[in-house]
Write an enzyme that holds these catalytic residues in place. Structure first.
Site, PDB file in Angstrom:
ATOM      1  N   ASP A   1     -10.082  -1.769  -7.211  1.00  0.00           N
ATOM      2  CA  ASP A   1     -10.118  -1.934  -8.584  1.00  0.00           C
ATOM      3  C   ASP A   1      -8.964  -0.985  -9.357  1.00  0.00           C
ATOM      4  OD1 ASP A   1     -12.601  -3.690  -8.910  1.00  0.00           O
ATOM      5  OD2 ASP A   1     -13.377  -1.894  -7.727  1.00  0.00           O
TER       6      ASP A   1
ATOM      7  N   GLU B   1      -7.430  -7.048  -2.032  1.00  0.00           N
ATOM      8  CA  GLU B   1      -6.510  -8.120  -2.795  1.00  0.00           C
ATOM      9  C   GLU B   1      -5.058  -7.457  -2.936  1.00  0.00           C
ATOM     10  OE1 GLU B   1      -8.766  -8.870  -6.459  1.00  0.00           O
ATOM     11  OE2 GLU B   1     -10.206 -10.078  -5.044  1.00  0.00           O
TER      12      GLU B   1
HETATM   13  O1  TRH Z   1      -9.720  -1.031  -1.097  1.00  0.00           O
HETATM   14  P1  TRH Z   1      -9.655  -2.633  -0.941  1.00  0.00           P
HETATM   15  O2  TRH Z   1     -10.518  -2.936   0.098  1.00  0.00           O
HETATM   16  O3  TRH Z   1     -10.157  -2.950  -2.341  1.00  0.00           O
HETATM   17  C1  TRH Z   1     -11.254  -3.747  -2.584  1.00  0.00           C
HETATM   18  C2  TRH Z   1     -11.008  -5.184  -2.922  1.00  0.00           C
HETATM   19  O4  TRH Z   1      -9.912  -5.044  -4.131  1.00  0.00           O
HETATM   20  C3  TRH Z   1     -12.071  -6.103  -3.233  1.00  0.00           C
HETATM   21  O5  TRH Z   1     -11.707  -7.342  -3.551  1.00  0.00           O
HETATM   22  C4  TRH Z   1     -12.673  -5.344  -4.351  1.00  0.00           C
HETATM   23  O6  TRH Z   1     -13.803  -6.222  -4.643  1.00  0.00           O
HETATM   24  C5  TRH Z   1     -13.067  -3.911  -3.985  1.00  0.00           C
HETATM   25  O7  TRH Z   1     -11.943  -3.451  -3.727  1.00  0.00           O
HETATM   26  C6  TRH Z   1     -13.941  -3.457  -5.001  1.00  0.00           C
HETATM   27  O8  TRH Z   1      -8.306  -3.263  -0.914  1.00  0.00           O
HETATM   28  P2  TRH Z   1      -7.048  -3.436  -1.859  1.00  0.00           P
HETATM   29  O9  TRH Z   1      -7.358  -4.263  -2.779  1.00  0.00           O
HETATM   30  O10 TRH Z   1      -6.024  -3.838  -0.899  1.00  0.00           O
HETATM   31  O11 TRH Z   1      -6.735  -2.038  -2.480  1.00  0.00           O
HETATM   32  C7  TRH Z   1      -6.226  -0.841  -2.053  1.00  0.00           C
HETATM   33  C8  TRH Z   1      -5.433  -0.301  -2.931  1.00  0.00           C
HETATM   34  O12 TRH Z   1      -5.117   1.133  -2.299  1.00  0.00           O
HETATM   35  C9  TRH Z   1      -3.973  -0.826  -2.963  1.00  0.00           C
HETATM   36  O13 TRH Z   1      -3.570  -0.715  -4.466  1.00  0.00           O
HETATM   37  C10 TRH Z   1      -3.159  -0.124  -2.085  1.00  0.00           C
HETATM   38  C11 TRH Z   1      -3.872   1.403  -2.110  1.00  0.00           C
HETATM   39  N1  TRH Z   1      -3.395   2.187  -1.075  1.00  0.00           N
HETATM   40  C12 TRH Z   1      -2.386   3.234  -1.466  1.00  0.00           C
HETATM   41  O14 TRH Z   1      -1.941   3.208  -2.461  1.00  0.00           O
HETATM   42  N2  TRH Z   1      -1.966   4.194  -0.526  1.00  0.00           N
HETATM   43  C13 TRH Z   1      -2.912   4.186   0.886  1.00  0.00           C
HETATM   44  O15 TRH Z   1      -2.359   4.990   1.671  1.00  0.00           O
HETATM   45  C14 TRH Z   1      -3.738   3.139   1.240  1.00  0.00           C
HETATM   46  C15 TRH Z   1      -4.155   3.037   2.577  1.00  0.00           C
HETATM   47  C16 TRH Z   1      -4.031   2.283   0.295  1.00  0.00           C
END
Ligand code: TRH
Length: 387
Positions: free
Chosen positions: A27, A275
């Site tokens: 989110d 996502e």
């Molecule tokens: O963390 P997520 O599993 O988020 C989930 C999904 O979006 C899901 O659909 C939603 O319903 C739930 O949250 C509430 O995976 P996602 O979407 O890839 O988000 C991870 C974010 O973290 C992305 O913006 C990348 C960021 N990130 C960093 O900035 N630095 C890091 O070191 C890592 C590992 C991730």
């Protein structure tokens, strides 16, 4: 048809983006990328968030206001929290159905904006390749009762095709990728010649199966902190025989979004989840395994199948994607270097296909422009980009 307004052609508006952090980082990750891209396009942005702690590593300094164009505000979600005494905005976005209290909408988004045009109220939805997304993108949701009766909220669905809201992509992404030196990036982290794999996942049961694949016998694994590292610890590290002797691993602390993106550009295989990281893996154009956010009724399996249909990749890759997501009965062929090479070709072709479309910000600005120019007429903004 009128040309799509480019980000830089659009006069600055004030945008209020609301984010309720449910769990994980998606989110805040999506909302932050959107805010940053709006600000980079010259828009004024206020991000209202109920738990901004992840921003401290995802976007260091953001909370202190160091990112030009974006102010981060605490959003107290108690029903009776009084609305802030700030100048109203022009566009209000509710991230992923987070409900903004009526009093806040009334205070921050009067029906008529500062320039006499209609204000725009949007609900930004989750990303999916399912066919109903294109049908639902841009639909109005009129308010029929309460203090906001007569107002309209619009559904904005990101998506993979030209008839949806598109995917977030920075204007300078391709240039930054072209300048990026993957080998220098790797050399700064570890001296390792084998394939590099980044692991960002929930708890995929197929993880031990992936680790022993022939293409990955000498892999260097970059495991993200948190759930991914816990999964690795429980399923691989706890069973010494589960890890081929030539494989090595590094657990990496959470890093800023732009550094995370670079990690994906530097690896030969990216396991991503949720996502936002999926979109980043698509831009990285490397072989990817996507773990969808698991849902109790396995609704994510239909979402996976829709994505596979849209991607149209090699069948062995589709089989691995099913296995990675726990789809029963999926048979996975051995992952060899040759297979990985065909996955890479498919990933490059998909990125090229997506780059030929307008990005989400361009489409969002066009949508808002259209709503402000012609209230109450056709529900869709003009089509944006080649089919
Ligand atoms: O963390 P997520 O599993 O988020 C989930 C999904 O979006 C899901 O659909 C939603 O319903 C739930 O949250 C509430 O995976 P996602 O979407 O890839 O988000 C991870 C974010 O973290 C992305 O913006 C990348 C960021 N990130 C960093 O900035 N630095 C890091 O070191 C890592 C590992 C991730």
């Amino acid at each position: 048809m009128a040309p799509t307004p480019r980000a830089t052609d659009t006069p600055p508006l004030t945008w209020d983006v609301f984010c309720h952090v449910i769990d994980n980082w998606g989110d805040v990750g999506v909302c932050w990328r959107l805010c940053r891209q709006l600000a980079a396009a010259g828009q004024r942005v206020r991000l209202w968030i109920d738990d901004a702690t992840a921003l401290d590593w995802m976007a260091p300094g953001a909370r202190r206001g160091t990112v030009p164009g974006v102010r981060v505000h605490e959003w107290p979600r108690q029903a009776d929290a009084p609305p802030p005494a700030l100048d109203p905005g022009d566009v209000l976005i509710e991230g992923f159905g987070c409900h903004v209290p009526d009093a806040w909408v009334a205070a921050l988004l009067p029906p008529v904006a500062h320039d006499g045009r209609p204000s725009v109220w949007l609900n930004l939805e989750y990303l999916s390749a399912e066919p109903w997304v294109a049908r639902s993108h841009g639909l109005p949701s009129p308010v029929l009762s309460g203090t906001l009766r007569g107002r309209t909220k619009w559904f904005y669905f990101p998506g993979f095709t030209v008839d949806t809201g598109g995917l977030l992509r920075e204007a300078d992404l391709a240039q930054r990728q072209a300048r990026f030196d993957a080998m220098a990036w790797r050399a700064r982290l570890a001296p390792h010649a084998g394939p590099w794999v980044s692991l960002f996942c929930y708890e995929p049961r197929a993880l031990p199966q992936l680790v022993v694949q022939p293409a990955l016998h000498t892999a260097h694994w970059l495991v993200a902190a948190g759930r991914s590292a816990a999964a690795w610890a429980a399923q691989v590290a706890a069973h010494p025989a589960a890890c081929p002797p030539g494989a090595t691993v590094q657990v990496l602390d959470a890093v800023p979004q732009c550094a995370f993106d670079e990690r994906l550009w530097a690896c030969d295989l990216n396991a991503v989840r949720g996502e936002d990281s999926l979109v980043r893996a698509l831009w990285a154009a490397r072989p990817l395994l996507w773990q969808l956010y698991p849902q109790d009724d396995d609704a994510h399996h239909a979402k996976l199948e829709a994505f596979l249909r849209w991607f149209d990749g090699p069948p062995d890759w589709a089989a691995w994607m099913r296995t990675w997501n726990g789809v029963p009965g999926a048979e996975t062929p051995a992952l060899t270097p040759a297979r990985l090479a065909t996955w890479r070709e498919a990933a490059a072709a998909t990125r090229a296909r997506l780059l030929a479309q307008d990005d989400m910000l361009t489409r969002l600005l066009a949508f808002v422009h259209h709503r402000r120019a012609a209230p109450g007429d056709a529900r869709h903004a003009p089509a944006t980009g080649p089919g």
